[in-house]
Design a protein around this motif. Sequence first.
Motif, PDB file in Angstrom:
ATOM      1  N   THR A 321       0.822  -1.195   0.000  1.00  0.00           N
ATOM      2  CA  THR A 321       0.000   0.000   0.000  1.00  0.00           C
ATOM      3  C   THR A 321       0.860   1.251   0.000  1.00  0.00           C
ATOM      4  OG1 THR A 321      -1.623  -1.268   1.279  1.00  0.00           O
ATOM      5  CG2 THR A 321      -1.971   1.090   1.114  1.00  0.00           C
ATOM      6  N   ASP A 322       1.908   1.273   0.827  1.00  0.00           N
ATOM      7  CA  ASP A 322       2.820   2.416   0.831  1.00  0.00           C
ATOM      8  C   ASP A 322       3.501   2.585  -0.527  1.00  0.00           C
ATOM      9  OD1 ASP A 322       2.354   3.311   3.403  1.00  0.00           O
ATOM     10  OD2 ASP A 322       4.034   2.215   4.299  1.00  0.00           O
ATOM     11  N   ALA A 323       3.880   1.469  -1.157  1.00  0.00           N
ATOM     12  CA  ALA A 323       4.531   1.551  -2.469  1.00  0.00           C
ATOM     13  C   ALA A 323       3.583   2.124  -3.509  1.00  0.00           C
ATOM     14  CB  ALA A 323       5.026   0.172  -2.900  1.00  0.00           C
ATOM     15  N   LEU A 324       2.324   1.703  -3.467  1.00  0.00           N
ATOM     16  CA  LEU A 324       1.351   2.256  -4.406  1.00  0.00           C
ATOM     17  C   LEU A 324       1.202   3.757  -4.193  1.00  0.00           C
ATOM     18  CD1 LEU A 324      -0.836   1.936  -6.572  1.00  0.00           C
ATOM     19  CD2 LEU A 324      -2.458   1.377  -4.741  1.00  0.00           C
ATOM     20  N   ALA A 325       1.116   4.187  -2.951  1.00  0.00           N
ATOM     21  CA  ALA A 325       1.007   5.620  -2.668  1.00  0.00           C
ATOM     22  C   ALA A 325       2.217   6.381  -3.188  1.00  0.00           C
ATOM     23  CB  ALA A 325       0.845   5.837  -1.163  1.00  0.00           C
ATOM     24  N   TRP A 356      -7.609   2.806  -7.932  1.00  0.00           N
ATOM     25  CA  TRP A 356      -6.397   3.072  -7.162  1.00  0.00           C
ATOM     26  C   TRP A 356      -6.706   3.922  -5.943  1.00  0.00           C
ATOM     27  CZ3 TRP A 356      -3.333  -0.448  -8.864  1.00  0.00           C
ATOM     28  CH2 TRP A 356      -3.459  -0.862 -10.185  1.00  0.00           C
ATOM     29  N   ALA A 357      -7.622   4.864  -6.085  1.00  0.00           N
ATOM     30  CA  ALA A 357      -8.068   5.636  -4.931  1.00  0.00           C
ATOM     31  C   ALA A 357      -8.733   4.722  -3.911  1.00  0.00           C
ATOM     32  CB  ALA A 357      -9.023   6.739  -5.377  1.00  0.00           C
ATOM     33  N   SER A 358      -9.503   3.749  -4.401  1.00  0.00           N
ATOM     34  CA  SER A 358     -10.165   2.802  -3.512  1.00  0.00           C
ATOM     35  C   SER A 358      -9.150   1.992  -2.720  1.00  0.00           C
ATOM     36  CB  SER A 358     -11.068   1.876  -4.331  1.00  0.00           C
ATOM     37  OG  SER A 358     -11.561   0.815  -3.535  1.00  0.00           O
ATOM     38  N   LEU A 359      -8.110   1.508  -3.377  1.00  0.00           N
ATOM     39  CA  LEU A 359      -7.086   0.733  -2.677  1.00  0.00           C
ATOM     40  C   LEU A 359      -6.368   1.577  -1.631  1.00  0.00           C
ATOM     41  CD1 LEU A 359      -5.590  -1.368  -5.602  1.00  0.00           C
ATOM     42  CD2 LEU A 359      -6.707  -2.268  -3.557  1.00  0.00           C
TER      43      LEU A 359
END
Length: 646
Positions: A321-325, A356-359
Amino acid sequence: MTMSVGWYLRRLSRMGPQEIAGRVSDTVRRRRWRSAPPDCPSVTGARFTAVLPAGALSAVPADAAKRLVAEADRLMDGHAEFFGVVRDDMADPDWWRDPKTGRRAPAGYAFDVPYRSEDAVGDIKQIWEPSRHHHLTQLAAAYTLTGNERYAERVAEHLRSWWEANPPLRGVHWISGIELGIRLLSWVWVRRLLDGWPGAAELFEGNPVARNQIWHHQRWLAAFPSRGSSANNHVIAEDAGQFAAACAFDWFPESARWRAAALRSLDLQLRANTFGSGLNRELATEYHGLVLELGLAALAEADAAGVPVPATTRLVLLRMTDALAAVVDNRLRPPRQGDADDGHGLIVDGAGTDRWASLLATGDAVFGRLDWWPEVTATDVRTPLLAALAKPARLSVTRPASRPGHFADAGMTILRGPEEIWCRCDGGPHGFLSIAAHAHADALSVEVRHDGVDVLADPGTYCYHGQPEWRRYFRSTLGHNTLELDGADQSVSGGPFLWTRHARTRVLTADTSGEVARWSAEHDGYQGSVHRRRVELTAESQELRLVDEVSGPNRAVRLAFHLGPAITADLVGNRARLTWTRDGEDRSAVLDLPEGLSWQAHRGESEPPLGWYSEGFGRKEPATTLIGTGTTDGTEAFTTVLGFRG
């Protein structure tokens, strides 16, 4: 697309002894399973207790609920779209028919169905996708939000229809474990979302047909896990679906064993599929999203059932999750890297919901956001439902204090400049595992956006099966913003999901701070030559400079720059003026191309394919590609400058 003897030999060469032994065992088991499948164990007093907590629905935003209900109404009218193909038959679908080709998959023992052959079966993804039953989770969610029983009744009709048409081990829907795993996860959520409907228990725990299907799905997954070189996102879906079903449908003598085995495997495979930095090892962003969705759904199921989850499982999902952000642009769009097939783990939202906002919203609810995370203002239905089940976890681990720009293990670097300039540089491994199934031959490619608009674009994927010339193009070196030598790809393909030689890439410089952000890397994919690229992004001038060098003997060169579909290009000599519109405002840039090459614009060409952009699986549209041709003797450098003050 059928596979030749040569393909099977190449595929075999990428397996180790343990994987070969496992596959031999699978073959023997499939032969034994040809006989009539066993009966599901008798079940008495089965109950469904994995319900949503009280008050969960009150947290669903009104606009997200409105989008979902609008989608459910379209489904009730029979309308849906799968991979660019519009369907008007979803009120009463034929589960075996491909609407794109009009073909219907043959009946018979599942493992005899030649699912890779479009001539025999049709487009397999068009057949499989509706049977993941995401549309049923949407209809069930519409029921639980509105109380309108017509949604629940349609769900029941479709499930009974599907179960009748697809008895255990018969036909096309019993071939692939990822399909069974995702379908089980959908069934868990359908039952949960229908809990207030009077017919829910009769449809599931009180229905011997439903129990038989659920048991046989889990028996199949326990028997035929994805192995070795195939243990990518597929095995995550298998484990997540098996685990969710064994938690929520805890009705069978094997349930505890299936649950424990699936959780062990899920923890192991999440760690194996994820770099320490949190990026997915397939280096295909949509599969990062799929794996994260599946992992978060499994975590919620465990917490709802009171099943302890290893700390390593939560840690991997936190890092993902941090990587996606960290990698998304200012519009929350992640990189377009590697294969993408629009695959989802759990859908309870309507069209227009930002995946992506949902995740990120779910990650915030479960793990807590960091100060440097981008702001998420979009809403969705799924986040509050998952958050109602999952226990918030504040892990005592060190998280990045500032937004990372370089992921050394994944070879991904994000350069950011003013005016929302975003640039991804690719210096990572060629995919995951020995076959690198979802990799593209894109070493040293760049992807550049301005305020979320693709300027230098990754063209995407478009297709998997049935159209080999398009599959080759969209994953080729020429199909990316990088340099090709002698008309060859950097890595050697052995089939549509198989690479037999992988280019090795090394990042030399990655400095994402300061007024000038710098990156450089090289790869050895061209035998006898090394391609090296340097990229500099200067904040003050809003200028991106790329320098390509090739060591070695004389070689024929093609340097490609793929423009996004919103970009209009006026090419004169070696200068292209780029224009586009964003939010009603005209914008422009200038692309100065290397003088040592001869430049030509291509758009929407089919023989061979060149000048295309695929926004999503099964969809493509013309876009401009600039190709520079020439030769290199190993002494000159090719310099490209993209200026956003043009």
